[in-house]
Structure formats: C-alpha cells, structure tokens
Enzyme design. Structure first.
Site, PDB file in Angstrom:
ATOM      1  N   GLU A 176       1.283  -5.802 -28.694  1.00  0.00           N
ATOM      2  CA  GLU A 176       0.626  -5.037 -30.003  1.00  0.00           C
ATOM      3  C   GLU A 176      -0.232  -6.194 -30.471  1.00  0.00           C
ATOM      4  O   GLU A 176      -1.433  -6.069 -30.563  1.00  0.00           O
ATOM      5  CB  GLU A 176       1.657  -4.368 -30.894  1.00  0.00           C
ATOM      6  CG  GLU A 176       1.128  -3.880 -32.103  1.00  0.00           C
ATOM      7  CD  GLU A 176       1.876  -3.415 -33.144  1.00  0.00           C
ATOM      8  OE1 GLU A 176       1.429  -2.657 -33.933  1.00  0.00           O
ATOM      9  OE2 GLU A 176       2.900  -3.632 -33.308  1.00  0.00           O
ATOM     10  N   HIS A 184       7.932   7.234 -31.127  1.00  0.00           N
ATOM     11  CA  HIS A 184       7.584   6.029 -31.655  1.00  0.00           C
ATOM     12  C   HIS A 184       7.462   6.324 -33.365  1.00  0.00           C
ATOM     13  O   HIS A 184       6.510   6.795 -33.870  1.00  0.00           O
ATOM     14  CB  HIS A 184       6.433   5.383 -30.949  1.00  0.00           C
ATOM     15  CG  HIS A 184       6.370   3.949 -31.642  1.00  0.00           C
ATOM     16  ND1 HIS A 184       6.510   2.919 -30.632  1.00  0.00           N
ATOM     17  CD2 HIS A 184       5.848   3.461 -32.738  1.00  0.00           C
ATOM     18  CE1 HIS A 184       6.115   1.812 -31.314  1.00  0.00           C
ATOM     19  NE2 HIS A 184       5.887   2.119 -32.637  1.00  0.00           N
TER      20      HIS A 184
END
Length: 262
Positions: free
Chosen positions: A199, A14
């Site tokens: 998120e 990521h």
C-alpha cells in the site's frame, strides 16, 4: 445499472471495524463516556473525515479507538457496521479488528470479546449479515517475539468467528518478515493469512508477505504492479488482492481512480 448492482448480494473482504465508525455512532459512543471529540455534533465531526495522507487517517483511526471503552461500545460499532452493510446488500463480511490496540489501552479482553460476540449475533439477527473476524497485528506496536494477537485468537478466549490473522499499520520500517512466527502459529491453528502489503511500500513488501507469511490474499497490494514478475506470481498462484480504490485515492496512495485501475 446502479439499481441492478445495488440489488446484487455481495461479499465484503476489506473493512476495519475501528475504522468503520461513522460520525453519528462515534459521537454517541463518545457521549456515553464524556469523551471530547473536538466537535459539538456528528455534522461538525464530519469535517475530520478528510485526509491528506495515511498519517491523517491514522489520527482519525486512533480517535475511533479511544471511544471504544467497554463491551457495549464494541457491540454498538459492530451493529452499526452491519446496518450499513445490509443497506448495500452485503450478506457476508470478513472484518478486521485489532485486539492489541485495545489491550494496550487497558480494555479488558473479556469485554472486547463479549462485545464482538454480541455484535456479531445481532448483526445476523437484526440485519441478516454474517460477520467473521480477521484479527490483525499492528506492526508498529506489537512485539513480534511476544505474539500477543495470535495467542489470543488461538486460545480458549478467542472471539467467535475468527478466520484469519492479519497485519496492519505502517509498512515503512516494519517488514512482514518480523512476524513470520505468529503467522506460522496461526496457520497451524487452521487460520488464514491476510496481511496488508504493497500500500505505502512497493512490491518488495508484497513479496515479503508471500514468502514469510504465506499470504492467502493481500490487503491492498496495489504496488505489486511495479513488478511484472510479482503480478505473474499472484495470477499463477491465485493470490487475490483486496484493492480498495476509494481508500487509495483518499489516502493519496494514488492520485485518481484511473491511476488505481491501471
């Protein structure tokens, strides 16, 4: 213990190429093009790397985009990232990059692709780091009907080493379901599905990425914890979450490391 951890070979899954620009390479690239960053030195630029939330990060992210003008800039950014990864003994990384953001700024895609390809070769040769790409769709900018990103990465002019289609940008108001067509085309072409979800929006965003995009793994996904049924599904179907603890704290997604760690 820290020395032992440092010595372990690692994989990084990521990272955003455009978001990885540190003050020194950003300042150097901006100087090549006479771009004013509002700072007189890399040290002065560091003060901008403090965030009150996701919107602050986006402003710095866009500033990083604006300094990337030609193929040499993308090579510089890629090699600088590889050097940093090598210092952490990262041997392999899947790095997210957003071609549409550069296309809409007028950067020729041939320059962009050449810069990525050259940077990837140098990363391997100079730093022993193997890089592959996740090219992501910016939710708030790309027309889902046109499918620009998937057209690029499944065509003959794609960058070398593309392994997946991603989905980034603000979740609020831009649900994953809008982009199901692009992800279906990417899967048909043999690419993975690695969208961001959960998120800044809750578990429903993760469900959308799973049901509409057939996500192989989820970027962030920390809000999945709000739905026990979703947590069970992720575990039963081996769908990993790329939990970025430091990012979640710095962007105020969570108030502390302990809160992210649950």
């Amino acid at each position: 213990m820290s020395e032992e951890i440092g010595a372990l070979p690692k994989v990084e899954l990521h990272l955003h190429l455009e978001g990885s620009l540190r003050p020194a390479p950003m300042f150097a690239v901006a100087g090549r093009h006479g771009i004013d960053l509002g700072a007189g030195s890399p040290e002065e630029l560091i003060s901008q790397y403090r965030f009150e939330g996701f919107d602050d990060f986006l402003r710095l992210f866009i500033q990083g985009l604006d300094v990337l003008v030609d193929g040499e800039d993308f090579t510089t950014a890629t090699v600088a990232l590889a050097e940093e990864l090598a210092a952490q003994n990262v041997r392999y990384a899947e790095v997210t990059t957003t071609p549409f953001n550069h296309h809409r700024r007028g950067v020729p895609m041939s320059d962009y692709v050449h810069g990525l390809n050259e940077g990837r070769r140098r990363a391997r040769r100079e730093h022993g780091v193997e890089l592959n790409w996740i090219c992501d769709i910016p939710r708030e900018l790309e027309d889902p009907e046109l499918g620009y990103t998937v057209e690029l990465i499944t065509g003959p002019g794609a960058p070398d080493g593309v392994v997946a289609l991603g989905l980034g940008g603000p979740e609020v108001g831009f649900p994953a379901e809008w982009f199901a067509g692009s992800f279906a085309r990417a899967r048909t072409a043999g690419l993975g599905s690695v969208p961001h979800a959960g998120e800044t929006v809750g578990a429903e965003s993760v469900w959308g990425a799973i049901r509409s995009l057939q996500a192989d793994r989820i970027g962030h996904g920390v809000r999945a914890v709000e739905d026990p049924e979703l947590i069970a599904y992720l575990a039963d179907n081996a769908v990993p979450l790329e939990v970025s603890i430091t990012s979640n704290v710095l962007l105020r997604v969570a108030p502390s490391v302990e809160a992210v760690s649950y």
